[in-house]
Design a protein around this motif. Structure first.
Motif, PDB file in Angstrom:
ATOM      1  N   ARG A 288       0.634  18.972  25.415  1.00 55.90           N
ATOM      2  CA  ARG A 288       0.293  19.882  26.500  1.00 55.90           C
ATOM      3  C   ARG A 288       1.266  21.060  26.557  1.00 55.90           C
ATOM      4  O   ARG A 288       1.688  21.507  27.606  1.00 55.90           O
ATOM      5  CB  ARG A 288       0.263  19.145  27.845  1.00 55.90           C
ATOM      6  CG  ARG A 288      -0.795  18.043  27.902  1.00 55.90           C
ATOM      7  CD  ARG A 288      -0.844  17.370  29.253  1.00 55.90           C
ATOM      8  NE  ARG A 288      -1.871  16.327  29.259  1.00 55.90           N
ATOM      9  CZ  ARG A 288      -2.166  15.567  30.324  1.00 55.90           C
ATOM     10  NH1 ARG A 288      -1.494  15.756  31.447  1.00 55.90           N
ATOM     11  NH2 ARG A 288      -3.107  14.649  30.245  1.00 55.90           N
ATOM     12  N   TRP A 289       1.607  21.525  25.396  1.00 54.15           N
ATOM     13  CA  TRP A 289       2.470  22.704  25.198  1.00 54.15           C
ATOM     14  C   TRP A 289       3.874  22.529  25.782  1.00 54.15           C
ATOM     15  O   TRP A 289       4.522  23.480  26.192  1.00 54.15           O
ATOM     16  CB  TRP A 289       1.801  23.967  25.738  1.00 54.15           C
ATOM     17  CG  TRP A 289       0.776  24.479  24.771  1.00 54.15           C
ATOM     18  CD1 TRP A 289      -0.502  24.052  24.635  1.00 54.15           C
ATOM     19  CD2 TRP A 289       0.973  25.475  23.763  1.00 54.15           C
ATOM     20  NE1 TRP A 289      -1.133  24.709  23.607  1.00 54.15           N
ATOM     21  CE2 TRP A 289      -0.241  25.606  23.055  1.00 54.15           C
ATOM     22  CE3 TRP A 289       2.058  26.288  23.386  1.00 54.15           C
ATOM     23  CZ2 TRP A 289      -0.422  26.483  22.003  1.00 54.15           C
ATOM     24  CZ3 TRP A 289       1.893  27.172  22.346  1.00 54.15           C
ATOM     25  CH2 TRP A 289       0.660  27.264  21.663  1.00 54.15           C
ATOM     26  N   ASN A 290       4.326  21.283  25.783  1.00 50.64           N
ATOM     27  CA  ASN A 290       5.728  21.036  26.111  1.00 50.64           C
ATOM     28  C   ASN A 290       6.526  21.238  24.830  1.00 50.64           C
ATOM     29  O   ASN A 290       6.486  20.416  23.920  1.00 50.64           O
ATOM     30  CB  ASN A 290       5.919  19.614  26.641  1.00 50.64           C
ATOM     31  CG  ASN A 290       7.337  19.341  27.110  1.00 50.64           C
ATOM     32  OD1 ASN A 290       8.295  19.584  26.383  1.00 50.64           O
ATOM     33  ND2 ASN A 290       7.456  18.850  28.332  1.00 50.64           N
ATOM     34  N   ARG A 291       7.240  22.351  24.756  1.00 49.09           N
ATOM     35  CA  ARG A 291       7.861  22.744  23.495  1.00 49.09           C
ATOM     36  C   ARG A 291       8.986  21.806  23.075  1.00 49.09           C
ATOM     37  O   ARG A 291       9.195  21.587  21.880  1.00 49.09           O
ATOM     38  CB  ARG A 291       8.366  24.193  23.606  1.00 49.09           C
ATOM     39  CG  ARG A 291       7.221  25.201  23.759  1.00 49.09           C
ATOM     40  CD  ARG A 291       7.705  26.614  23.909  1.00 49.09           C
ATOM     41  NE  ARG A 291       8.531  26.774  25.100  1.00 49.09           N
ATOM     42  CZ  ARG A 291       8.934  27.962  25.569  1.00 49.09           C
ATOM     43  NH1 ARG A 291       8.586  29.072  24.946  1.00 49.09           N
ATOM     44  NH2 ARG A 291       9.674  28.037  26.651  1.00 49.09           N
ATOM     45  N   ARG A 292       9.723  21.268  24.040  1.00 50.15           N
ATOM     46  CA  ARG A 292      10.808  20.349  23.665  1.00 50.15           C
ATOM     47  C   ARG A 292      10.245  19.039  23.104  1.00 50.15           C
ATOM     48  O   ARG A 292      10.747  18.509  22.111  1.00 50.15           O
ATOM     49  CB  ARG A 292      11.712  20.067  24.867  1.00 50.15           C
ATOM     50  CG  ARG A 292      12.548  21.267  25.273  1.00 50.15           C
ATOM     51  CD  ARG A 292      13.687  20.883  26.203  1.00 50.15           C
ATOM     52  NE  ARG A 292      14.436  22.063  26.601  1.00 50.15           N
ATOM     53  CZ  ARG A 292      15.403  22.623  25.854  1.00 50.15           C
ATOM     54  NH1 ARG A 292      15.724  22.082  24.681  1.00 50.15           N
ATOM     55  NH2 ARG A 292      16.034  23.689  26.279  1.00 50.15           N
ATOM     56  N   CYS A 314       2.947  33.089  19.334  1.00 48.28           N
ATOM     57  CA  CYS A 314       2.688  32.223  20.480  1.00 48.28           C
ATOM     58  C   CYS A 314       3.958  31.933  21.269  1.00 48.28           C
ATOM     59  O   CYS A 314       4.066  30.905  21.942  1.00 48.28           O
ATOM     60  CB  CYS A 314       2.090  30.895  20.011  1.00 48.28           C
ATOM     61  SG  CYS A 314       0.489  31.051  19.205  1.00 48.28           S
ATOM     62  N   SER A 315       4.926  32.798  21.213  1.00 49.81           N
ATOM     63  CA  SER A 315       6.228  32.527  21.838  1.00 49.81           C
ATOM     64  C   SER A 315       6.170  32.518  23.354  1.00 49.81           C
ATOM     65  O   SER A 315       7.024  31.931  24.014  1.00 49.81           O
ATOM     66  CB  SER A 315       7.251  33.561  21.366  1.00 49.81           C
ATOM     67  OG  SER A 315       6.812  34.877  21.699  1.00 49.81           O
ATOM     68  N   GLU A 316       5.164  33.161  23.936  1.00 53.26           N
ATOM     69  CA  GLU A 316       5.124  33.259  25.403  1.00 53.26           C
ATOM     70  C   GLU A 316       4.442  32.051  26.032  1.00 53.26           C
ATOM     71  O   GLU A 316       4.401  31.916  27.251  1.00 53.26           O
ATOM     72  CB  GLU A 316       4.374  34.534  25.824  1.00 53.26           C
ATOM     73  CG  GLU A 316       2.870  34.525  25.518  1.00 53.26           C
ATOM     74  CD  GLU A 316       2.555  35.022  24.121  1.00 53.26           C
ATOM     75  OE1 GLU A 316       1.399  35.450  23.924  1.00 53.26           O
ATOM     76  OE2 GLU A 316       3.422  34.990  23.255  1.00 53.26           O
ATOM     77  N   TYR A 317       3.888  31.132  25.195  1.00 55.08           N
ATOM     78  CA  TYR A 317       3.178  29.982  25.742  1.00 55.08           C
ATOM     79  C   TYR A 317       4.063  28.744  25.800  1.00 55.08           C
ATOM     80  O   TYR A 317       5.005  28.604  25.020  1.00 55.08           O
ATOM     81  CB  TYR A 317       1.941  29.666  24.885  1.00 55.08           C
ATOM     82  CG  TYR A 317       0.949  30.795  24.801  1.00 55.08           C
ATOM     83  CD1 TYR A 317       0.215  31.172  25.912  1.00 55.08           C
ATOM     84  CD2 TYR A 317       0.773  31.486  23.617  1.00 55.08           C
ATOM     85  CE1 TYR A 317      -0.696  32.216  25.834  1.00 55.08           C
ATOM     86  CE2 TYR A 317      -0.128  32.540  23.530  1.00 55.08           C
ATOM     87  CZ  TYR A 317      -0.866  32.897  24.637  1.00 55.08           C
ATOM     88  OH  TYR A 317      -1.747  33.924  24.564  1.00 55.08           O
ATOM     89  N   GLY A 318       3.718  27.859  26.702  1.00 53.96           N
ATOM     90  CA  GLY A 318       4.372  26.560  26.744  1.00 53.96           C
ATOM     91  C   GLY A 318       5.554  26.508  27.680  1.00 53.96           C
ATOM     92  O   GLY A 318       6.077  27.517  28.131  1.00 53.96           O
TER      93      GLY A 318
END
Length: 320
Positions: A288-292, A314-318
């Motif tokens: 769910r776009w949790n980058r960690r 896609c750096s602005e998402y998550g």
């Protein structure tokens, strides 16, 4: 060849228990059958062996197999990278030579410095007054590997001719994977089982389309590249994601047309980038776009994931 592996047979998903062999895999192709027959003969002698092959074609695994078949098989097998080797330090316990006991595999021997070449030649000739190919008593069994044309290296002055003569008592050429396509199903099945065990995951049954693509692909990275593909399929648990980049490259008309000039290296890199992008996006969707969490699942640092997201826009998402 590992039991249960058969060319062209699609097997169901199975869990792996117990040991799976992770080094040399016996082939079914005529070219590898010939190589293996010579390997068994060479293993019974003390003649230095020179393995010539493209990068990733299996020189290290072949050297280890020769070692296991030899009288040194119960002793140590040491791999030495010649590019970073200091003269006199070959990983042995003997301060004088560093070449005692077991078998030493010199990886990419053409990268050995001239000083290192002189030292090695001295070690090989010590105690061998005959000047022949036989190994001096007390020294480790020596196997050398190279992806370069060593005769050309001698002509260019990069490799000593007398050393080349010493290390090439028996020269064995390993065919690249594209010349032994019959072995692709055997190798792939082996690597899928290997990483199924390592990752404690089910071994996927590959689709017929993927098997066909494996047979058509040129494999510029040879067996190493095939192993990496198997690792990605098992690690991701999704054949479609892992194969996305390679499938897209192989199905491009301009790469399949006759007479087109295509760099396999560039094509392979492009496929790798596309596959990496698809993998990252699939993992981010799953988390769910949790980058960690995605970085942990991808086994890369959080900073590295941010950099890759920036590369694909896609750096602005998550959320972090």
């Amino acid at each position: 060849m590992e039991s249960g592996v058969r060319q062209g047979v699609k097997t169901p998903q199975t869990a792996i228990h117990g040991p799976v062999r992770m080094d040399f895999v016996e082939g079914v192709s005529p070219s590898m059958r010939s190589v293996e027959a010579v390997m068994r003969e060479v293993a019974q002698s003390e003649v230095p062996v020179l393995l010539l092959a493209e990068r990733g074609a299996g020189k290290k695994a072949t050297a280890q197999r020769v070692h296991e078949l030899s009288r040194h098989g119960r002793q140590s097998f040491r791999v030495v990278a010649c590019a970073t080797l200091e003269p006199g330090k070959f990983g042995g316990s003997d301060a004088d030579t560093g070449l005692t006991g077991g078998t030493v595999f010199l990886e990419e021997v053409a990268q050995l410095s001239l000083e290192g070449q002189a030292w090695l030649l001295q070690a090989l000739t010590r105690g061998n007054a005959s000047g022949g190919h036989s190994q001096p008593q007390g020294l480790a069994r020596l196997i050398c590997g190279s992806a370069r044309d060593l005769e050309a290296e001698v002509r260019a002055g990069n490799l000593r001719e007398d050393l080349y003569y010493r290390i090439s008592g028996m020269c064995l050429r390993l065919p690249p994977l594209r010349q032994r396509r019959e072995d692709i199903p055997v190798l792939m099945e082996h690597f899928l089982r290997k990483y199924g065990r390592d990752f404690q995951r089910l071994v996927p049954a590959l689709s017929e389309e993927t098997r066909r693509l494996f047979q058509e692909y040129s494999w510029p990275g040879n067996v190493r590249e095939l192993e990496n593909a198997a690792k990605a399929i098992v690690a991701l648990g999704d054949e479609g994601v892992a194969m996305g980049g390679l499938r897209a490259m192989l199905l491009r008309p301009d790469l399949r047309s006759n007479g087109s000039r295509v760099s396999l290296k560039q094509a392979s890199r492009a496929a790798s980038r596309e596959a990496e992008k698809e993998i990252i996006l699939r993992v981010l969707t799953r988390t769910r776009w949790n980058r960690r969490r995605a970085a942990e699942e991808l086994q890369i640092s959080y900073k590295a994931l941010l950099y890759k997201l920036k590369q694909i826009g896609c750096s602005e998402y998550g959320a972090s």
